[in-house]
Scaffold this motif. Structure first.
Motif, PDB file in Angstrom:
ATOM      1  N   LEU A 165      -7.725   9.248  -0.862  1.00 41.43           N
ATOM      2  CA  LEU A 165      -6.822  10.144  -0.141  1.00 41.43           C
ATOM      3  C   LEU A 165      -6.503  11.344  -1.013  1.00 41.43           C
ATOM      4  O   LEU A 165      -6.199  11.197  -2.193  1.00 41.43           O
ATOM      5  N   THR A 166      -6.554  12.513  -0.399  1.00 42.93           N
ATOM      6  CA  THR A 166      -6.256  13.719  -1.154  1.00 42.93           C
ATOM      7  C   THR A 166      -4.757  13.956  -1.134  1.00 42.93           C
ATOM      8  O   THR A 166      -4.155  14.062  -0.077  1.00 42.93           O
TER       9      THR A 166
ATOM     10  N   ALA B 275       0.793  -1.227   0.000  1.00 44.50           N
ATOM     11  CA  ALA B 275       0.000   0.000   0.000  1.00 44.50           C
ATOM     12  C   ALA B 275       0.822   1.271   0.000  1.00 44.50           C
ATOM     13  O   ALA B 275       1.804   1.375   0.691  1.00 44.50           O
ATOM     14  N   GLY B 276       0.396   2.169  -0.762  1.00 48.28           N
ATOM     15  CA  GLY B 276       0.721   3.586  -0.863  1.00 48.28           C
ATOM     16  C   GLY B 276       2.136   4.085  -0.620  1.00 48.28           C
ATOM     17  O   GLY B 276       2.383   4.759   0.349  1.00 48.28           O
ATOM     18  N   GLU B 277       3.072   3.798  -1.500  1.00 48.56           N
ATOM     19  CA  GLU B 277       4.343   4.483  -1.331  1.00 48.56           C
ATOM     20  C   GLU B 277       4.462   5.465  -2.469  1.00 48.56           C
ATOM     21  O   GLU B 277       4.981   5.166  -3.524  1.00 48.56           O
TER      22      GLU B 277
ATOM     23  N   ILE C 129      -6.403  13.138  -6.332  1.00 43.36           N
ATOM     24  CA  ILE C 129      -6.615  12.165  -5.257  1.00 43.36           C
ATOM     25  C   ILE C 129      -6.017  10.819  -5.625  1.00 43.36           C
ATOM     26  O   ILE C 129      -5.780  10.516  -6.788  1.00 43.36           O
ATOM     27  N   PHE C 130      -5.799  10.035  -4.587  1.00 41.75           N
ATOM     28  CA  PHE C 130      -5.313   8.668  -4.750  1.00 41.75           C
ATOM     29  C   PHE C 130      -6.376   7.708  -4.261  1.00 41.75           C
ATOM     30  O   PHE C 130      -7.059   7.986  -3.287  1.00 41.75           O
ATOM     31  N   ARG C 131      -6.464   6.541  -4.922  1.00 42.30           N
ATOM     32  CA  ARG C 131      -7.318   5.497  -4.351  1.00 42.30           C
ATOM     33  C   ARG C 131      -6.407   4.384  -3.840  1.00 42.30           C
ATOM     34  O   ARG C 131      -5.718   3.737  -4.620  1.00 42.30           O
ATOM     35  N   LEU C 132      -6.410   4.192  -2.534  1.00 38.99           N
ATOM     36  CA  LEU C 132      -5.548   3.149  -1.986  1.00 38.99           C
ATOM     37  C   LEU C 132      -6.348   2.307  -1.019  1.00 38.99           C
ATOM     38  O   LEU C 132      -6.961   2.811  -0.087  1.00 38.99           O
ATOM     39  N   ASN C 133      -6.314   0.972  -1.233  1.00 33.10           N
ATOM     40  CA  ASN C 133      -7.014   0.080  -0.304  1.00 33.10           C
ATOM     41  C   ASN C 133      -8.440   0.512  -0.063  1.00 33.10           C
ATOM     42  O   ASN C 133      -8.928   0.467   1.058  1.00 33.10           O
ATOM     43  N   GLY C 134      -9.087   0.974  -1.125  1.00 35.99           N
ATOM     44  CA  GLY C 134     -10.486   1.338  -0.970  1.00 35.99           C
ATOM     45  C   GLY C 134     -10.704   2.724  -0.403  1.00 35.99           C
ATOM     46  O   GLY C 134     -11.827   3.219  -0.373  1.00 35.99           O
TER      47      GLY C 134
END
Lengths: 322, 285, 343
Positions: free
Chosen positions: C37-38, B280-282, C29-34
């Protein structure tokens, strides 16, 4: 100034062979080419130079992470350069440690922080309990908490990982720590935190540092004594203030000039040298390694190799100009 | 890390229909293979009066040329195929991982030696080697496992070696060496955990390959011997009766294909989950 | 369609005072793990022809992402939620992919921090250059080759004809960056976006590359957006500066305003910790305690609040509005610069 010399390096050479085939002549990359330095107890020896100059290699040679090609290394008056790796490893009481540049490569991503910290002590036969206790103690010292023990590196930022790396280096209560560009990979606002931390720890635990960096201003800030490296050799060395305020070697002058300054209005004059212009086999050239890029170079500079000489009290330079 | 990976795995399984069915199918097969152990009847019960019967209410898969209930034969056959598959996979994984890590970590002559060995094994057509070797050693499940394992470790070794070479450059490995950790300890505690995702992925493919190989061997007659059956040997037997008992060939054939595809699908999912990028998210601010 | 419009405008353009590019209310924005996130929001800035705009920020500030949003090269799980990017009057966010591609390289060029990942290790430098040139300028093989040699010489690579035949790994870091610059400039773009172009280079190489950029920029009258975390580089190169933090623009002004009259606590802190180092005099370096916020932290108020010396309750709960000063100088803060001096 401190009197006891903790580490003394005499004419250290470290050459890496380059594979060129069975029949061709053997060629070497002369990473460290005849370095002599003394590091006093409790001080910080700053090693400054750009990529490829050999500062990382020098640091790793001193702590015997590498075998050396020739020369002598004295640690507390005991010669360790010629010892075989196996002798060092088994007898080493881990009085020498290292902090790496890249916080993302310095820690095993599949291990917990507790395991990472314990590693150097477990090797010496310490018990789990002892490791945990010391680990928690040091984590607190570097500004992190006990709860971080059970986490894994990917949960932390670069600056935090670097702190873990520092804590790990201190687990075995070393006397000497090589800091190999410890802040280059960090954000600007975090760099200062880590620098302050290193300084605090040095005072508290009486550590001696070899601080290697390409950033002259940071090296000057951290160090008592500076050595400027170029092409595997020390070209200038002295008290850090002296070197910074009055650079003697042409290369040092260039380095100083090149530091981007916030308030300075002057436009930087163009620099004609670059380490990249020289082949890695720069040692093919006779004479001063810097002669080919030096604006003051004369004919005789290309003939002999200059030696480090004390030009002023506490200030040495290797240049025919002096 | 483990919790996160498991969640990713579940998500991937649920999204990917193919992978989902593969997982379900394999669970079914494995369960059936285990449960058959509680069956009382004799799978080898010959009943000449009922040879080559078509599938019916009494015999769901019909009967074979000796009147034995085919369904039971298939299930026992599946058990053998799976067992051989898994055991062979373990053999090749163990040999391959050890070889790969040693070659990668030690480098130099050891690396050259192992890689040359791997080249030699890979160069010879395996069917010839397998045939020759199996003629020399005693027939039986374990010799089949051994033979398959001995000739399929090379790919895994190559993969593991490549990863090990990359890992060797990492600072933490150099540090472990610096503080006096023995090479074996470094390989065991540092390298193996990092290489594990690759190994797991390779393992699923290895099972698929092993089942395929065993089927081929049995089909050629150098695998399991009667009265034991595997899907491959059942396929072999079915040859003689293709005209009047088509189902005897189709059933094991289809099962072999489905099982291999399922393992491969799972392998793809493992690989996707194990990839560092899926963490997740790097982002790079 | 849009592109023809651009061409016409290009032909008729005379007034240099018109904005080259204007970014309005950009939010990505980002979509991460559902979760959504801005990453960046409320991004507003402009750039004029021929000027050098510095975008300063640390990891997580959103500086790179802003540029990627503008160029349309966002990763798969990111998207622009709202905003406009007007380039020569046309909203380039709405262009079709094909038209965007025409835009990239010809009008707007980008160079990245790590030259190694931007170059294909299996292709010669010559190939890279010719590919860019022929794609945007047409012309035959001979023209591409000559133009390639010309560009390499321009960026200071000696023996251009021979070195062209080499592969990226045979070049050093500084040389590779020069190659990238040559590629970026080969089609004479109006805007160059340079994302940390010298961070990975040695100090002496840094000077060379920056001087080169300065020279080329003046020659071609090319607007440049220079993304960096180094205030020294900013001071050397830029005419105007934007300071980013936690996905917002914290301060904007001319270089002199930012360096000599910073009004935002973050800018002041950054300057102070950089200054201490340069002078090397202070006993302890001035630091900003804490870490830059990660994407996951849901912040209600000012993103800098946790690390700000002057933070108040209001800062935690409300996102600030901009404070304006002379000549376009502005800060995102509840307090005015003068007030900070008092506290």
């Amino acid at each position: 100034m401190k009197d006891d010399v903790l580490i003394s390096v005499k004419n250290l050479k470290k050459y890496f062979p380059v594979r060129r085939g069975i029949l061709k002549e053997k060629k070497y990359i002369k990473a460290v080419d005849g370095v002599c330095i003394d590091i006093h107890k409790g001080e910080t020896f700053g090693l400054v130079g750009e990529s490829g100059c050999g500062k990382s290699t020098l640091g790793k040679c001193i702590i015997r992470m590498y075998d050396i090609t020739s020369g002598e290394i004295y640690f507390k008056n005991k010669e360790i350069g010629k010892l075989k790796s196996s002798e060092i490893k088994s007898s080493r009481n881990n009085s020498m440690q290292i902090v790496f540049q890249d916080p993302y490569s310095a820690l095993d991503p599949s291990w917990t922080v507790a395991k990472i910290l314990s590693e150097p002590l477990i090797q010496k036969g310490a018990s789990n309990k002892e490791c945990m206790e010391r680990g928690k103690y040091l984590l607190n010292k570097v500004g992190m908490t006990e709860m971080d023990m059970e986490r894994r590196p990917y949960e932390f930022s670069g600056g935090q990982r670097q702190r873990i790396g520092i804590a790990r280096a201190l687990m075995s209560n070393p006397e000497f720590v090589v800091c190999d560009e410890p802040i280059s990979a960090l954000d600007v606002s975090v760099q200062a935190q880590v620098i302050n931390l290193l300084k605090d720890l040095q005072e508290e635990f009486g550590l001696t540092y070899l601080f290697a960096s390409h950033d002259l201003s940071i090296v000057r800030y951290m160090s008592d004594w500076i050595g400027v490296m170029y092409s595997g050799k020390i070209v200038e060395s002295g008290y850090s203030d002296k070197v910074y305020k009055n650079p003697l070697h042409p290369y040092t002058k260039i380095l100083l000039d090149a530091i981007p300054s916030i308030y300075s209005e002057k436009r930087k004059k163009d620099i004609t040298i670059s380490p990249e212009n020289l082949d890695n086999f720069s040692n093919v050239y006779e004479g001063c390694p810097f002669a080919y890029s030096c604006e003051y170079a004369k004919e005789h500079c290309k003939e002999g190799k200059p030696l480090l000489q004390e030009v002023q009290s506490g200030h040495f330079v290797a240049c025919f100009h002096y | 890390m483990k919790k996160g990976k498991f969640k990713n795995f579940r998500k991937e399984i649920l999204h990917n229909k193919g992978a989902f069915f593969s997982l379900v199918f394999l669970i079914l097969i494995i369960f059936t293979s285990i449960l058959i152990g509680f069956y009382d009847g004799d799978p080898d019960a010959i009943n000449i009066s009922n040879m080559l019967a078509k599938p019916s209410a009494q015999h769901w898969f019909g009967t074979d040329e000796l009147g034995r209930d085919y369904l039971i034969r298939i299930i026992y056959g599946g058990r053998v195929s799976l067992t051989v598959g898994v055991l062979a996979m373990l053999t090749s994984i163990i040999i391959g991982t050890t070889a790969g890590i040693s070659a990668g970590y030690f480098g130099g002559n050891i690396d050259s030696f192992i890689m040359r060995l791997s080249d030699i094994f890979s160069a010879v057509p395996w069917i010839i080697m397998v045939t020759v070797v199996s003629l020399l050693i005693k027939k039986g499940i374990f010799s089949i496992v051994l033979v398959i394992g001995m000739f399929s470790w090379m790919e895994i070794a190559r993969l593991v070696r490549a990863e090990t070479l990359t890992l060797k450059q990492r600072d933490y490995i150099q540090y472990a060496d610096f503080i006096g950790t023995s090479p074996w300890e470094i390989m065991r505690s540092h390298i193996v955990p990092s290489v594990l995702p690759t190994i797991i992925t390779a393992a699923t493919t290895a099972v698929a390959d092993a089942i395929m190989t065993e089927s081929a061997m049995s089909f050629l007659g150098i695998g399991v011997q009667a009265p034991m059956a595997s899907w491959g040997s059942l396929l072999q037997n079915a040859q003689a009766n293709l005209d009047n008992a088509f189902h005897m060939a189709v059933i094991p054939g289809v099962l072999i294909i489905l099982t291999i595809c399922s393992f491969n699908n799972l392998g793809n999912v493992f690989r996707a989950v194990a990839e560092p990028g899926s963490r997740a998210g790097e982002s790079n601010g | 369609m849009y592109f023809e419009l651009l061409q016409n405008q290009e032909a008729g353009r005379e007034k240099a005072m018109d904005k080259l590019m204007e970014v309005n209310n950009l939010k990505t924005i980002f979509r991460l793990n559902g979760k959504v996130l801005t990453a960046i929001q409320d991004i507003n800035f402009e750039i004029y022809p021929g000027e050098v705009l510095g975008v300063v920020g640390e990891s997580g500030s959103g500086k790179s992402l802003t540029m990627k949003s503008i160029m349309g090269i966002l990763p798969e799980n990111a998207m622009i939620e709202k905003g406009k990017v007007l380039y020569k009057g046309v909203n380039i966010l709405n262009l079709k992919e094909r038209e965007k591609r025409k835009l990239r390289g010809k009008e707007i060029s980008m160079i990245f921090q790590d030259p190694m990942t931007a170059l294909n290790p299996l292709r010669t430098v010559e190939y890279h250059l010719k590919e860019v040139i022929s794609r945007h300028q047409g012309g035959g093989k001979l023209y591409s080759r000559e133009k390639a040699i010309e560009m390499l010489k321009k960026v200071g690579i000696r023996n251009a004809e021979e070195r062209m035949k080499q592969y990226p790994h045979e070049f050093s870091g500084g040389m590779r960056q020069r190659v990238l610059i040559a590629m970026a400039l080969s089609c004479e773009p109006s805007l160059l976006i340079a994302d940390e172009p010298v961070t990975a280079l040695d100090v002496t190489t840094q000077v060379q590359i920056l001087n080169l950029l300065k020279k080329l920029q003046t020659e071609h009258q090319m607007a440049t957006i220079l993304i960096t975390h180094d205030l020294g580089v900013t001071s050397d190169m830029c005419t105007r500066v934007i300071i980013m933090y936690g996905g917002h623009i914290m301060e904007e002004g001319t270089k002199n305003q930012i360096i000599f009259h910073p009004n935002h606590p973050y800018t002041r802190a950054l300057l102070r910790s950089s200054m201490d180092r340069e002078k090397g005099v202070a006993k302890r370096l001035y630091t900003i305690e804490g870490y830059p916020p990660s994407l996951y932290e849901h912040l209600q108020g000012c993103p800098f609040e946790k690390r700000c010396r002057f933070a108040s309750e209001k800062c935690r709960n409300e996102v600030p509005e901009y404070q304006y000063y002379e000549d376009g100088h502005r800060t995102l803060c509840h307090f005015r610069g003068e007030k900070l001096d008092e506290r």
